[in-house]
Design a protein around this motif. Structure first.
Motif, PDB file in Angstrom:
ATOM      1  N   MET A   1       0.642  -1.163   0.075  1.00  0.00           N
ATOM      2  CA  MET A   1      -0.099  -0.094  -0.071  1.00  0.00           C
ATOM      3  C   MET A   1       0.993   1.350  -0.039  1.00  0.00           C
ATOM      4  SD  MET A   1      -2.865   1.413  -0.151  1.00  0.00           S
ATOM      5  CE  MET A   1      -4.154   0.033   0.263  1.00  0.00           C
ATOM      6  N   PHE A   2       2.044   1.355   0.868  1.00  0.00           N
ATOM      7  CA  PHE A   2       2.949   2.305   0.998  1.00  0.00           C
ATOM      8  C   PHE A   2       3.365   2.537  -0.374  1.00  0.00           C
ATOM      9  CE2 PHE A   2       6.970   4.055   1.130  1.00  0.00           C
ATOM     10  CZ  PHE A   2       7.046   5.332   1.837  1.00  0.00           C
ATOM     11  N   ASN A   3       3.990   1.467  -1.063  1.00  0.00           N
ATOM     12  CA  ASN A   3       4.617   1.775  -2.552  1.00  0.00           C
ATOM     13  C   ASN A   3       3.504   2.287  -3.389  1.00  0.00           C
ATOM     14  OD1 ASN A   3       7.183   0.612  -1.712  1.00  0.00           O
ATOM     15  ND2 ASN A   3       6.699  -1.520  -2.197  1.00  0.00           N
ATOM     16  N   PHE A   4       2.176   1.866  -3.316  1.00  0.00           N
ATOM     17  CA  PHE A   4       1.398   2.440  -4.280  1.00  0.00           C
ATOM     18  C   PHE A   4       1.240   3.991  -4.037  1.00  0.00           C
ATOM     19  CE2 PHE A   4      -2.900   4.004  -4.812  1.00  0.00           C
ATOM     20  CZ  PHE A   4      -3.230   3.735  -6.005  1.00  0.00           C
ATOM     21  N   PHE A   5       1.063   4.468  -3.039  1.00  0.00           N
ATOM     22  CA  PHE A   5       0.759   5.921  -2.605  1.00  0.00           C
ATOM     23  C   PHE A   5       2.167   6.613  -2.788  1.00  0.00           C
ATOM     24  CE2 PHE A   5      -2.617   4.491  -0.037  1.00  0.00           C
ATOM     25  CZ  PHE A   5      -3.817   5.426  -0.500  1.00  0.00           C
ATOM     26  N   TRP A   6       3.509   5.863  -2.573  1.00  0.00           N
ATOM     27  CA  TRP A   6       4.642   6.534  -3.182  1.00  0.00           C
ATOM     28  C   TRP A   6       4.938   6.808  -4.566  1.00  0.00           C
ATOM     29  CZ3 TRP A   6       8.551   9.016  -0.902  1.00  0.00           C
ATOM     30  CH2 TRP A   6       9.775   9.222  -1.713  1.00  0.00           C
ATOM     31  N   ASP A   7       4.270   5.678  -5.480  1.00  0.00           N
ATOM     32  CA  ASP A   7       4.438   5.873  -6.940  1.00  0.00           C
ATOM     33  C   ASP A   7       3.804   7.047  -7.269  1.00  0.00           C
ATOM     34  OD1 ASP A   7       6.334   3.855  -7.156  1.00  0.00           O
ATOM     35  OD2 ASP A   7       5.141   2.271  -7.639  1.00  0.00           O
ATOM     36  N   LEU A   8       2.238   7.175  -6.722  1.00  0.00           N
ATOM     37  CA  LEU A   8       1.171   8.172  -7.042  1.00  0.00           C
ATOM     38  C   LEU A   8       1.689   9.489  -6.833  1.00  0.00           C
ATOM     39  CD1 LEU A   8      -1.695   8.372  -7.760  1.00  0.00           C
ATOM     40  CD2 LEU A   8      -2.257   8.632  -5.320  1.00  0.00           C
ATOM     41  N   PHE A   9       2.678   9.730  -5.731  1.00  0.00           N
ATOM     42  CA  PHE A   9       2.991  11.179  -5.473  1.00  0.00           C
ATOM     43  C   PHE A   9       4.569  11.492  -5.844  1.00  0.00           C
ATOM     44  CE2 PHE A   9      -0.350  10.579  -2.317  1.00  0.00           C
ATOM     45  CZ  PHE A   9      -1.398  11.622  -2.846  1.00  0.00           C
ATOM     46  N   SER A  10       5.245  10.304  -6.106  1.00  0.00           N
ATOM     47  CA  SER A  10       6.858  10.301  -6.515  1.00  0.00           C
ATOM     48  C   SER A  10       6.975  11.212  -7.747  1.00  0.00           C
ATOM     49  CB  SER A  10       7.303   9.141  -6.742  1.00  0.00           C
ATOM     50  OG  SER A  10       8.767   9.250  -7.062  1.00  0.00           O
ATOM     51  N   SER A  11       7.980  12.120  -7.467  1.00  0.00           N
ATOM     52  CA  SER A  11       8.309  12.768  -8.723  1.00  0.00           C
ATOM     53  C   SER A  11       9.862  12.701  -9.033  1.00  0.00           C
ATOM     54  CB  SER A  11       8.303  14.329  -8.405  1.00  0.00           C
ATOM     55  OG  SER A  11       9.012  14.612  -7.037  1.00  0.00           O
ATOM     56  N   ASP A  12      10.246  11.345  -8.839  1.00  0.00           N
ATOM     57  CA  ASP A  12      11.458  10.953  -9.367  1.00  0.00           C
ATOM     58  C   ASP A  12      11.840  11.080 -10.606  1.00  0.00           C
ATOM     59  OD1 ASP A  12      11.664  10.105  -6.606  1.00  0.00           O
ATOM     60  OD2 ASP A  12      11.782   8.006  -6.893  1.00  0.00           O
ATOM     61  N   LEU A  13      13.293  11.472 -10.902  1.00  0.00           N
ATOM     62  CA  LEU A  13      13.500  11.752 -12.072  1.00  0.00           C
ATOM     63  C   LEU A  13      14.967  11.206 -12.517  1.00  0.00           C
ATOM     64  CD1 LEU A  13      13.272  15.716 -11.990  1.00  0.00           C
ATOM     65  CD2 LEU A  13      11.548  14.213 -12.864  1.00  0.00           C
ATOM     66  N   ALA A  14      15.150  10.935 -13.829  1.00  0.00           N
ATOM     67  CA  ALA A  14      16.417  10.650 -14.159  1.00  0.00           C
ATOM     68  C   ALA A  14      16.893  11.693 -15.313  1.00  0.00           C
ATOM     69  CB  ALA A  14      16.651   9.300 -14.893  1.00  0.00           C
ATOM     70  N   ILE A  15      18.105  12.142 -15.250  1.00  0.00           N
ATOM     71  CA  ILE A  15      18.628  13.531 -16.081  1.00  0.00           C
ATOM     72  C   ILE A  15      19.928  12.939 -16.724  1.00  0.00           C
ATOM     73  CG2 ILE A  15      19.369  15.662 -16.021  1.00  0.00           C
ATOM     74  CD1 ILE A  15      17.768  16.258 -13.546  1.00  0.00           C
ATOM     75  N   ASP A  16      19.845  12.993 -18.125  1.00  0.00           N
ATOM     76  CA  ASP A  16      21.110  12.826 -18.837  1.00  0.00           C
ATOM     77  C   ASP A  16      21.428  14.437 -19.030  1.00  0.00           C
ATOM     78  OD1 ASP A  16      22.977  12.598 -20.792  1.00  0.00           O
ATOM     79  OD2 ASP A  16      21.830  12.001 -22.341  1.00  0.00           O
ATOM     80  N   LEU A  17      22.563  14.748 -18.196  1.00  0.00           N
ATOM     81  CA  LEU A  17      22.870  16.257 -18.020  1.00  0.00           C
ATOM     82  C   LEU A  17      24.147  16.289 -19.126  1.00  0.00           C
ATOM     83  CD1 LEU A  17      22.169  18.967 -16.439  1.00  0.00           C
ATOM     84  CD2 LEU A  17      24.160  18.147 -14.810  1.00  0.00           C
ATOM     85  N   GLY A  18      23.621  16.572 -20.268  1.00  0.00           N
ATOM     86  CA  GLY A  18      24.653  16.362 -21.410  1.00  0.00           C
ATOM     87  C   GLY A  18      25.326  17.763 -21.692  1.00  0.00           C
ATOM     88  N   THR A  19      26.487  17.790 -22.539  1.00  0.00           N
ATOM     89  CA  THR A  19      27.265  19.140 -22.602  1.00  0.00           C
ATOM     90  C   THR A  19      26.165  20.003 -23.856  1.00  0.00           C
ATOM     91  OG1 THR A  19      29.050  17.906 -22.407  1.00  0.00           O
ATOM     92  CG2 THR A  19      29.285  20.148 -23.631  1.00  0.00           C
ATOM     93  N   ALA A  20      25.808  19.169 -24.778  1.00  0.00           N
ATOM     94  CA  ALA A  20      24.887  19.643 -25.783  1.00  0.00           C
ATOM     95  C   ALA A  20      23.447  19.781 -25.526  1.00  0.00           C
ATOM     96  CB  ALA A  20      25.092  18.958 -26.913  1.00  0.00           C
ATOM     97  N   ASN A  21      22.789  18.663 -24.899  1.00  0.00           N
ATOM     98  CA  ASN A  21      21.367  18.615 -24.690  1.00  0.00           C
ATOM     99  C   ASN A  21      21.224  17.964 -23.248  1.00  0.00           C
ATOM    100  OD1 ASN A  21      20.077  19.285 -27.256  1.00  0.00           O
ATOM    101  ND2 ASN A  21      21.570  17.553 -28.040  1.00  0.00           N
ATOM    102  N   THR A  22      20.103  18.410 -22.471  1.00  0.00           N
ATOM    103  CA  THR A  22      19.760  17.691 -21.470  1.00  0.00           C
ATOM    104  C   THR A  22      18.506  16.959 -21.662  1.00  0.00           C
ATOM    105  OG1 THR A  22      21.019  19.290 -19.920  1.00  0.00           O
ATOM    106  CG2 THR A  22      18.856  18.043 -18.889  1.00  0.00           C
ATOM    107  N   LEU A  23      18.479  15.898 -21.135  1.00  0.00           N
ATOM    108  CA  LEU A  23      17.118  14.931 -21.141  1.00  0.00           C
ATOM    109  C   LEU A  23      16.728  14.714 -19.830  1.00  0.00           C
ATOM    110  CD1 LEU A  23      18.651  14.284 -24.171  1.00  0.00           C
ATOM    111  CD2 LEU A  23      17.224  12.362 -24.172  1.00  0.00           C
ATOM    112  N   VAL A  24      15.301  14.655 -19.491  1.00  0.00           N
ATOM    113  CA  VAL A  24      14.735  14.359 -18.366  1.00  0.00           C
ATOM    114  C   VAL A  24      13.663  13.280 -18.563  1.00  0.00           C
ATOM    115  CG1 VAL A  24      13.425  15.341 -16.233  1.00  0.00           C
ATOM    116  CG2 VAL A  24      14.964  16.922 -17.423  1.00  0.00           C
ATOM    117  N   HIS A  25      13.854  12.309 -17.675  1.00  0.00           N
ATOM    118  CA  HIS A  25      13.033  10.903 -17.703  1.00  0.00           C
ATOM    119  C   HIS A  25      12.409  11.248 -16.548  1.00  0.00           C
ATOM    120  CE1 HIS A  25      11.938   6.791 -17.165  1.00  0.00           C
ATOM    121  NE2 HIS A  25      12.302   6.555 -18.445  1.00  0.00           N
TER     122      HIS A  25
END
Length: 340
Positions: A1-25
């Motif tokens: 149940m906790f994991n369900f609510f965590w995923d619901l409100f989670s804003s977790d990001l993955a960032i490719d902080l590149g020299t030319a371009n930045t991508l956010v997942h």
């Protein structure tokens, strides 16, 4: 149940902080932002005028009161405060239509040759931009995961990631990098090489954006079947007036010879350092090439000729690192294994 609510409100990001371009997942949504790593600053007020694509349009064209800055150089932070503002802006863009109850947990891909000082700069700028926790993973590992290589298995995997600021060559097995070679020669150096070539040969000064267009349109690493040409415009250094000339793919290839030579040398060094058992796997499976640099025409042919190995270009080379970092976000066990 906790994991369900965590995923619901989670804003977790993955960032490719590149020299030319930045991508956010964004966890559960995929890649939601893809913008140039450029920030336009008002030099009088120190305020951010624009970020990303809008700021890139200002490169070389803005008035004296506005400076367009690329805060990342060679895959690492060159301007700490500007990078912080850029990351903060991108995080706000991503969450524009989505309220979150927590600050995001962020996974960021960094070059494998990064120093401790540079790691700290990435962590500090990301935390200052609003992150709760920051995890760093190496770009070649992220790229390998992004192109679905079996990195957790006891078998040799070889990835070449050619970005804007660095070229990363890595041998991966059992969730670890057995050997990596990082050279700060990549897309930016290709653009610079084209600018210098045209300047030296024709006394014509062209801008970085023009050089990038030349690289994309007619740049090649191996002789093409059909000759290609392109008009370039710049300033005549002798007469001091605007001028247009026609440049060919052969000339661009000549301009890029040294850059490609450095990349090939890095690949050869990695192969020489590969343990015999893993080398046998690579002979069978070949090498995967990702990153924007892999889009250069004939690069696969050049690498195949130089190494004698099968070369496969990633299906979505520009997104490989961001996709891999995004997958790691959803796999806490793997994240613990590979986080720096």
């Amino acid at each position: 149940m906790f994991n369900f609510f965590w995923d619901l409100f989670s804003s977790d990001l993955a960032i490719d902080l590149g020299t030319a371009n930045t991508l956010v997942h964004v966890k559960g949504q995929g890649i939601v932002l893809r913008e140039p790593s450029v920030v336009a600053i008002n030099t009088h007020t120190e305020e951010v005028q624009a970020v990303g694509e809008e700021a890139k349009q200002m490169l070389g064209r803005a008035p004296g009161s506005i400076t367009a800055i690329r805060p990342m150089k060679d895959g690492v932070i060159a301007h700490f405060e500007v990078t912080e503002k850029m990351i903060s802006n991108f995080i706000r863009k991503v969450h524009n239509n989505r309220k979150t109850l927590v600050r995001p947990r962020v996974v960021i891909a960094v070059p494998s040759g990064i120093t401790q000082v540079e790691k700290r700069a990435v962590r500090d700028s990301t935390v200052s931009a609003g992150a709760r926790e920051v995890y760093l993973i190496e770009e070649p590992m992220a790229a390998a995961i992004g192109v679905d290589l079996p990195v957790q298995e006891p078998t040799g995997n070889m990835i070449i990631d050619i970005g804007g600021g660095t070229t990363e060559v890595a041998i991966i097995s059992m969730s670890g990098i057995v050997f990596s070679k990082s050279v700060r020669i990549a897309g930016d150096e290709m653009d610079e090489a084209i600018v210098n070539y045209v300047k030296k040969k024709y006394n014509l000064l062209i801008g970085e954006r023009t050089a990038e267009e030349v690289k994309i349109q007619i740049g090649s690493a191996y002789p093409l079947k059909k000759r290609m040409t392109m008009e370039v415009k710049g300033r005549d250094l002798v007469a001091g007036i605007p001028k247009t000339l026609l440049i060919s793919d052969e000339e661009v290839r000549e301009a890029l010879t040294e850059t490609f030579g450095t990349i090939v040398e890095a690949v050869k060094i990695a192969l020489e350092r590969t343990p015999p058992e893993l080398a046998a796997d690579i002979v069978d499976k070949g090498v995967v090439v990702a990153g924007g640099g892999s889009l250069i025409k004939g690069l696969d042919t050049l690498l195949k000729e130089a190494t004698g190995l099968p070369i496969t270009l990633a299906v979505d080379p520009l997104s490989a690192v961001a996709l891999g970092a995004g997958k790691v976000l959803s796999d806490s066990k793997l994240l613990r294994k590979i986080a720096l």
